[in-house]
Design a protein around this motif. Structure first.
Motif, PDB file in Angstrom:
ATOM      1  N   SER A   1       0.986  -1.052   0.026  1.00  0.00           N
ATOM      2  CA  SER A   1       0.022   0.071  -0.092  1.00  0.00           C
ATOM      3  C   SER A   1       0.980   1.191  -0.016  1.00  0.00           C
ATOM      4  O   SER A   1       2.336   1.227   0.220  1.00  0.00           O
ATOM      5  CB  SER A   1      -0.646   0.024   1.318  1.00  0.00           C
TER       6      SER A   1
ATOM      7  N   VAL B   1      -4.911   9.489   2.709  1.00  0.00           N
ATOM      8  CA  VAL B   1      -5.481   8.092   2.072  1.00  0.00           C
ATOM      9  C   VAL B   1      -4.470   7.155   1.909  1.00  0.00           C
ATOM     10  O   VAL B   1      -3.279   7.477   1.645  1.00  0.00           O
ATOM     11  CB  VAL B   1      -6.263   8.610   0.741  1.00  0.00           C
TER      12      VAL B   1
ATOM     13  N   VAL C   1      -7.983   0.741  -4.527  1.00  0.00           N
ATOM     14  CA  VAL C   1      -8.751   0.850  -3.570  1.00  0.00           C
ATOM     15  C   VAL C   1      -8.146   2.168  -2.717  1.00  0.00           C
ATOM     16  O   VAL C   1      -6.958   1.885  -2.380  1.00  0.00           O
ATOM     17  CB  VAL C   1      -9.033  -0.225  -2.650  1.00  0.00           C
ATOM     18  N   GLY C   2      -8.817   3.021  -2.263  1.00  0.00           N
ATOM     19  CA  GLY C   2      -8.252   3.965  -1.372  1.00  0.00           C
ATOM     20  C   GLY C   2      -9.283   4.068   0.086  1.00  0.00           C
ATOM     21  O   GLY C   2     -10.317   3.686  -0.032  1.00  0.00           O
ATOM     22  N   VAL C   3      -8.326   3.931   1.167  1.00  0.00           N
ATOM     23  CA  VAL C   3      -8.860   3.907   2.371  1.00  0.00           C
ATOM     24  C   VAL C   3      -8.653   5.054   3.170  1.00  0.00           C
ATOM     25  O   VAL C   3      -7.530   5.793   2.980  1.00  0.00           O
ATOM     26  CB  VAL C   3      -8.452   2.724   3.011  1.00  0.00           C
TER      27      VAL C   3
ATOM     28  N   TYR D   1     -12.221   3.018   9.598  1.00  0.00           N
ATOM     29  CA  TYR D   1     -11.791   2.751   8.353  1.00  0.00           C
ATOM     30  C   TYR D   1     -13.159   3.017   7.201  1.00  0.00           C
ATOM     31  O   TYR D   1     -14.144   2.464   7.520  1.00  0.00           O
ATOM     32  CB  TYR D   1     -11.062   1.697   7.951  1.00  0.00           C
TER      33      TYR D   1
ATOM     34  N   TRP E   1     -13.993   2.474   3.057  1.00  0.00           N
ATOM     35  CA  TRP E   1     -13.641   2.243   1.636  1.00  0.00           C
ATOM     36  C   TRP E   1     -14.986   1.791   0.742  1.00  0.00           C
ATOM     37  O   TRP E   1     -15.805   1.419   1.583  1.00  0.00           O
ATOM     38  CB  TRP E   1     -12.384   1.337   1.550  1.00  0.00           C
ATOM     39  N   ASP E   2     -14.887   2.338  -0.502  1.00  0.00           N
ATOM     40  CA  ASP E   2     -15.960   2.004  -1.299  1.00  0.00           C
ATOM     41  C   ASP E   2     -17.042   2.575  -0.788  1.00  0.00           C
ATOM     42  O   ASP E   2     -18.271   2.186  -1.067  1.00  0.00           O
ATOM     43  CB  ASP E   2     -16.300   0.451  -1.366  1.00  0.00           C
TER      44      ASP E   2
ATOM     45  N   LEU F   1     -10.120  -6.269   3.791  1.00  0.00           N
ATOM     46  CA  LEU F   1      -9.534  -5.658   2.774  1.00  0.00           C
ATOM     47  C   LEU F   1      -9.065  -6.701   1.636  1.00  0.00           C
ATOM     48  O   LEU F   1      -9.207  -6.581   0.523  1.00  0.00           O
ATOM     49  CB  LEU F   1      -8.687  -4.682   2.930  1.00  0.00           C
TER      50      LEU F   1
END
Length: 111
Positions: free
Chosen positions: A47, A58, A70-72, A84, A86-87, A107
């Motif tokens: 990551s 992010v 994917v960004g968290v 957290y 995401w999506d 994840l």
């Protein structure tokens, strides 16, 4: 009279461009994202942590073949709560390292 739209003074425009997150908020978000990054490394996933000049942070998960990136991010869920995201959906409330590792597992499985 001018036909130009009223877009404010140069100083007002510069002020909008210089918006910054609270330093304490940025520090907490970066710490929680760094913890998640380490938990992902434990699971063999890479990551990258990106912190913008305004303090927004992010964690980007590197895609594996046929995966989308994917960004968290970390959001505040209350006065002392963090999660957290995401999506576009909160996925895991964070209260300790067990929650961080559970988020990493989710994840990895979701991808």
């Amino acid at each position: 009279m001018s036909s130009a739209p009223n877009i404010g003074t140069q100083g007002e425009q510069a002020g909008l461009a210089r918006w910054k997150a609270d330093p304490g908020l940025t520090q907490m978000r970066v710490r929680l994202l760094a913890d998640l990054s380490i938990a992902l490394v434990e699971r063999g996933r890479a990551s990258r942590l990106v912190v913008e000049p305004n303090g927004e942070a992010v964690l980007m998960l590197r895609p594996v073949w046929k995966e989308r990136p994917v960004g968290v991010v970390v959001i505040q869920t209350g006065t002392d709560g963090w999660a957290y995201l995401w999506d576009g959906t909160p996925r895991r409330v964070v209260k300790g390292m067990a929650d961080v590792r559970a988020a990493a597992a989710a994840l990895v499985v979701a991808r």
